[in-house]
Write an enzyme that holds these catalytic residues in place. Structure first.
Site, PDB file in Angstrom:
ATOM      1  N   GLU A   1     -17.490  64.276 -95.139  1.00 22.51           N
ATOM      2  CA  GLU A   1     -18.499  64.492 -96.175  1.00 22.51           C
ATOM      3  C   GLU A   1     -19.148  63.155 -96.534  1.00 22.51           C
ATOM      4  OE1 GLU A   1     -17.437  68.421 -98.604  1.00 22.51           O
ATOM      5  OE2 GLU A   1     -16.195  66.734 -99.215  1.00 22.51           O
TER       6      GLU A   1
ATOM      7  N   CYS B   1     -22.941  57.346-100.469  1.00 22.84           N
ATOM      8  CA  CYS B   1     -21.489  57.168-100.413  1.00 22.84           C
ATOM      9  C   CYS B   1     -21.041  57.788 -99.088  1.00 22.84           C
ATOM     10  CB  CYS B   1     -20.821  57.855-101.606  1.00 22.84           C
ATOM     11  SG  CYS B   1     -19.022  57.795-101.532  1.00 22.84           S
TER      12      CYS B   1
ATOM     13  N   CYS C   1      -7.898  60.355 -93.816  1.00 21.48           N
ATOM     14  CA  CYS C   1      -7.563  58.985 -94.221  1.00 21.48           C
ATOM     15  C   CYS C   1      -6.081  58.746 -93.967  1.00 21.48           C
ATOM     16  CB  CYS C   1      -7.888  58.763 -95.700  1.00 21.48           C
ATOM     17  SG  CYS C   1      -7.559  57.055 -96.217  1.00 21.48           S
TER      18      CYS C   1
ATOM     19  N   CYS D   1      -3.536  58.308-100.613  1.00 23.92           N
ATOM     20  CA  CYS D   1      -3.326  58.120-102.056  1.00 23.92           C
ATOM     21  C   CYS D   1      -3.077  59.482-102.706  1.00 23.92           C
ATOM     22  CB  CYS D   1      -4.553  57.452-102.683  1.00 23.92           C
ATOM     23  SG  CYS D   1      -4.913  55.853-101.960  1.00 23.92           S
TER      24      CYS D   1
ATOM     25  N   CYS E   1      -6.012  61.686-104.269  1.00 22.58           N
ATOM     26  CA  CYS E   1      -7.276  61.769-103.526  1.00 22.58           C
ATOM     27  C   CYS E   1      -7.222  62.895-102.496  1.00 22.58           C
ATOM     28  CB  CYS E   1      -7.520  60.432-102.838  1.00 22.58           C
ATOM     29  SG  CYS E   1      -8.940  60.447-101.736  1.00 22.58           S
TER      30      CYS E   1
ATOM     31  N   CYS F   1     -15.659  60.716-106.934  1.00 21.75           N
ATOM     32  CA  CYS F   1     -14.632  59.849-106.343  1.00 21.75           C
ATOM     33  C   CYS F   1     -13.335  60.606-106.128  1.00 21.75           C
ATOM     34  CB  CYS F   1     -14.331  58.695-107.299  1.00 21.75           C
ATOM     35  SG  CYS F   1     -15.291  57.270-106.943  1.00 21.75           S
TER      36      CYS F   1
END
Ligand code: SF4
Length: 376
Positions: free
Chosen positions: A114, A135, A142, A146, A149, A365
């Protein structure tokens, strides 16, 4: 996921010149083609009207222009727009886009990323947006994971090529209502410093006068912190990018609870790398800090964060946690956020509370992911 072998967004003028020479095109063709793509926003060889038919055919058959297809486009009430892009596999052509869209329910999420376009309005929100920020993602998924996230859920599927990183910005620059992308933040999916081999050439194209012409100073690379990679990025002295360190915790103990990779690097080692960055580049680092209710959002945390930030002379951006389905953290209370900022300011730190943009389409975020989350 393999990279397209001959992707227009991976080319530089030199490499495209060499290709033109190899296929028998005159050398000035490379300049014309790049002008079509970046200055005129055209990624369809058939629309390149100053090229002869034979050259257009060569381009269409040998160069990949769009190496993915947008499988969903969402608009938030605040004007933020989000694209879910499914990348082609090796050699596939964007001409297949419609077929893939029709296959969307069974599409391959391991090839999806995205990216988000965020318009910045004036304070009174009456004028047209003054700034457009892209962004973008540097990886599919990833590897860091985290805990707060969405991007790291499921781990890493692939690195994005430089061309695919640039293609995201190009696509966002073509959205309705966007005048010109002014800022780029590597704050989408992925840890950019874990894919530096693609991120650095992508930044060169984003900043190049023949490319998207975005000032390198307005390109922010955000990292959870890989000291050696920070040193490497600092060596690219011709690229005055901004570095943001996602600290998220004032102590190693809390950081290890939130960020699995914190096990390998202490806050002290990270701050030392940031100091070396400053010594080498002369540019200050920004600290990013996601506030999680009851976890890291209390005045004692703010006092410790202020102490760390003072050693770097760093600004701090405070980000309220944005909800991710299946994740148990809570958004901080407004009063706690304000107190946290006040404590930082009393400690001599320039602290901003970052507005959460595009929350209603899960574009804020920590909310980007490579699965088709339920439609907002
Ligand atoms: S916050 Fe950044 S580094 Fe952490 S999982 Fe999300 S995308 Fe990866």
């Amino acid at each position: 996921m393999k990279h397209p072998p001959n992707h227009i967004f991976s080319h530089t003028p030199e490499s495209l010149n060499a290709w033109c020479r190899d296929v028998g095109m005159p050398p000035f063709r490379a300049t014309q083609i790049l002008e079509w793509v970046y200055a005129k926003g055209v990624a369809d060889p058939d629309a390149m009207s100053n090229l002869g038919k034979a050259d257009r055919d060569l381009l269409r058959n040998q160069i990949t222009f769009l190496s993915g297809a947008v499988v969903r486009h969402q608009r938030a009430t605040d004007g933020t727009q989000k694209l879910l892009v499914e990348w082609d596999d090796f050699g596939a052509k964007a001409a297949d886009a419609e077929r893939r869209v029709s296959l969307m329910p069974g599409s391959d999420t391991s090839r999806q990323t995205e990216c988000v376009m965020i318009p910045s309005l004036d304070a009174d929100e009456r004028h047209a947006p003054a700034r457009f920020t892209a962004c973008i993602s540097s990886q599919v998924g990833c590897p860091v994971g985290c805990r707060f996230c969405a991007s790291g859920i499921g781990g890493l599927d692939a690195n994005l090529s430089a061309g695919r990183i640039v293609e995201q910005v190009w696509r966002l620059s073509r959205l309705e209502g966007v005048r010109r992308i002014s800022n780029v933040v590597f704050m989408g999916m992925g840890e950019p410093l874990a894919n530096l081999g693609s991120v650095v050439p992508a930044i060169r194209t984003l900043a190049a006068p023949w490319g998207l012409g975005i000032s390198a100073r307005k390109i922010t690379v955000s990292t959870v912190g890989l000291p050696k990679a920070i040193d490497k990025l600092a060596e690219q002295l011709d690229l005055p990018v901004t570095l943001a360190l996602s600290l998220h915790a004032p102590t190693d103990e809390i950081r290890r609870e939130l960020i699995p990779w914190a096990e390998y690097t202490t806050i002290r080692e990270l701050l030392d790398a940031c100091r070396r960055w400053f010594e080498r580049t002369g540019r200050e680092v920004t600290l990013e800090y996601t506030l999680l209710r009851g976890v890291n959002d209390q005045p004692a945390h703010a006092r410790e964060l202020a102490r760390l930030a003072r050693t770097l002379r760093a600004n701090v951006n405070l980000i309220r946690y944005n909800e991710v389905s299946g994740v148990e953290f809570e958004r901080p209370r407004d009063a706690d956020v304000r107190t946290f900022q006040d404590v930082l300011r009393e400690g001599g730190i320039n602290a901003h509370i970052r507005a959460s943009r595009g929350r209603d389409i899960a574009a804020a975020c920590g909310q980007l992911r490579h699965e088709q989350a339920p439609q907002a």
